[in-house]
Design an enzyme around this catalytic site. Structure first.
Site, short mmCIF file in Angstrom:
data_model
loop_
_atom_site.label_atom_id
_atom_site.label_comp_id
_atom_site.label_asym_id
_atom_site.label_seq_id
_atom_site.Cartn_x
_atom_site.Cartn_y
_atom_site.Cartn_z
CE LYS A 211 26.48 -15.31 54.24
NZ LYS A 211 27.45 -14.13 54.64
CB SER B 191 25.09 -11.20 53.64
OG SER B 191 26.36 -11.46 54.08
CB SER C 232 28.17 -10.19 56.39
OG SER C 232 27.55 -9.48 55.32
#
Lengths: 491, 95
Positions: free
Chosen positions: A85, A160, A184
């Site tokens: 990420k 996210s 997330s």
């Protein structure tokens, strides 16, 4: 003979690498080919790094041959490709955090958990898409475009860590790293039909994670199975002297193996997580999964977490307050966008005004308000007190159960653009994931079926502080008798 | 609970955020809506409850006092928008 891509989960990939049946270069090449075929539909990456991946894969193959020749131990993940990420720093690879303000930022150091995985031999496929500063539930807040859900390209992948979840679901990578501040990792894992862990707060170092809400942020992993997630998590967890909130508690051995028994484990089902407004198919599939646990010998108990309804307002005061402080560092002085050199005040204001997107500005404004003179006690102080009550709910529940089972989100993946410019509607997506962050407890999300639109339905197990193992054990046992986690989208 | 445009401007100044007129109006509305929602917390009597600024007991500790290499000046300056003589360069602070 080369196996099909779908078979390359973490476990199989590592086994093939270890037996010499596939080289890291071949394995990495297979994933890079899948990325180049479908990335234009999915957009899982902000920065794909195919050249770095090939270079690392070749180095891994060389290293394996040398170590083998010398009879030395092989690092556990040597040659395994992974996506990361874009909020986690990797030395020399651009880290945007989904923000324009960090468009050209190349961190000069590497996040601790990532470094541990690099030491274990991983190959980096690229940096995955995220809502800006991990603030969002859909990746729609990324300054680099939305990621599309591999199960239905019109839907969001969740957020996210939507890029990471979509990358695993689309078979771009056998595993991907994410972060979870309010859901997330778990919510995108749920929306994309994959498995993801949010560890106990303090279990995995945050050093090198670009900060959002420092008392809530955790670094987690997304993969296809609980066993795969545990394999990676296990190597990331542990004390780090560079993170003041990292806790020096030993990490137990991996527990996932072919035969685990969950007989006698007590699973609590909180009534506050099965409320009006939840999509009926979500409730139905989660309850069916709970019955599967019962049939395997787990004891099911109805419990209550009475302050659940307050988690949303507590979170949306505490997280923005912490964000407003953390994001004060983006001022155009040392790194990131500098909009003008005209004078210092204008440099601060215009760099931040031009560099941050709408959701980040909204949360900075909200957090600044909640911390400002005259409002601090009523908002931030009150939120911290109610956080104590939420934490106490979990402590009380865990006196009589070993894990808590609940849906991850009230609905399956929603359509891109569905929540428009309505922040509260978007925040409501997080109602079932926020409490674990506020209480600091671990949570594991995995697929429990599909709705009538063929979209995955996720359930989560929450555990006691530092008891990730019970969650892995339960999910692994579930995945031995069900095959939801083996379903793959048609790309 | 609704907040005024002046309050929005005051918060934006505290947060060092340049906002357009359109953004100010939008945040005035949205922040008011969010504050209405979080007002729910006022229903709870928390007089006797402690603040939870951390979720797990903090364990104060000191690392060993051993010198270690930190980030070099060169690497620390790699992402700087402007530098001069191995330092971050900014516009004049005092006019």
């Amino acid at each position: 003979m080369m196996k099909s891509l779908a078979e390359f989960d973490v476990k199989t990939s590592l086994s093939l690498l270890s037996k010499g049946e596939v080289s890291s270069k071949e394995l990495t090449g297979t994933f890079l080919a899948q990325i180049s075929s479908h990335e234009s539909d999915i957009h899982a990456f902000i920065t794909a790094t195919p050249d770095i991946a090939v270079e690392m894969a070749e180095a891994a193959d060389k290293k394996r041959a040398e170590l083998k020749k010398d009879g030395k131990a092989i690092p556990p993940l040597l040659g395994l490709p992974i996506a990361i990420k874009d909020v986690l720093c990797v030395d020399g690879i651009r880290a945007t955090c989904g923000s324009k303000i960090l468009e050209n930022f190349k961190p000069p150091f590497t996040e601790t958990a990532v470094q541990k995985l690099l030491d274990a031999g991983i190959v980096v496929l690229g940096k995955t898409n995220t809502d800006e500063y991990a603030m969002g539930s859909s990746t729609e807040n990324s300054a680099y475009g939305v990621t599309h859900n591999p199960w239905n390209l019109d839907c969001v992948p969740g957020g996210s860590s939507g890029g990471s979840a979509a990358a695993v679901a689309a078979m771009f990578a056998p595993a991907a790293l994410g972060t979870d501040t309010g859901g997330s990792v778990r919510q995108p894992a749920s929306f994309c039909g994959v498995t993801g862990i949010k560890p106990t707060y303090g279990r995995v170092s945050r050093y090198g994670l670009i900060a959002y809400g420092s008392s809530l942020d955790t670094v987690g992993v997304i993969a296809r199975t609980a066993e795969d997630v545990e394999t990676i998590y296990h190597l990331m967890a542990g004390f780090d002297e560079r993170d003041a909130t990292s806790l020096d508690i030993p990490v137990p051995n991996q527990i996932c193996s072919d035969a685990v028994s969950i007989k006698g484990l007590r699973i609590g089902v909180p009534k506050e997580y099965f409320i009006e407004g939840i999509q009926p198919e979500v409730e139905d599939k989660v309850r069916t999964a709970i019955a599967v646990f019962e049939s395997m010998g787990a004891e099911i108990k109805e419990i209550s977490l009475p302050h659940t309804e307050y988690a949303l307002p507590v979170y949306y005061l505490i997280a923005p307050a912490e964000a407003s402080a953390n994001l004060a560092r983006y001022d155009g002085v040392r790194f990131g966008l500098r909009a003008t050199d005209d004078n210092v005040m204008r440099m601060f204001k215009e760099s931040r005004g031009a560099g941050f997107g709408p959701e980040v500005k909204r949360r900075i404004m909200l957090g600044t308000y909640a911390l400002s003179v005259g409002y601090y006690d009523a908002y931030y102080g009150q939120a911290q007190k109610v956080r104590t009550l939420i934490k106490a709910d979990f402590e009380k529940a865990f006196a009589s159960v070993d894990a808590i089972a609940a849906p991850v989100a009230p609905t399956t993946a929603f359509k891109i653009g569905e929540h428009g410019d309505d922040p509260l509607a978007m925040y409501l997506e997080d109602v079932f994931t926020l409490p674990a962050n506020l209480a600091g407890v671990p949570g594991l999300a995995f697929s429990a079926g599909f709705d009538s639109e063929e979209l995955p339905i996720g359930m989560q197990l929450m555990g006691k502080h530092f008891d990730e193992e019970t969650l892995f054990k339960l999910a692994h046992a579930y995945q031995q008798v069900t095959d939801w986690h083996k379903q793959l989208p048609d790309l | 609970m609704s907040i005024t445009l002046e309050e929005v401007e005051h918060i934006a100044l505290l947060a060092r955020l340049e906002l357009s007129e359109e953004e100010k109006k939008r945040y005035q509305q949205q922040l008011s809506d969010i504050l209405d929602h979080v007002a729910k917390l006022q229903q709870l009597d928390t007089e006797m409850i402690a603040l939870a600024s951390v979720v797990l007991p903090p364990r104060a500790r000191l690392r060993k006092d051993e010198p270690k290499a930190g980030l070099s000046t060169g690497r620390a300056l790699e992402n700087a928008p402007d530098i001069e003589a191995d330092q971050f360069k900014v516009p004049p602070v005092l006019e």
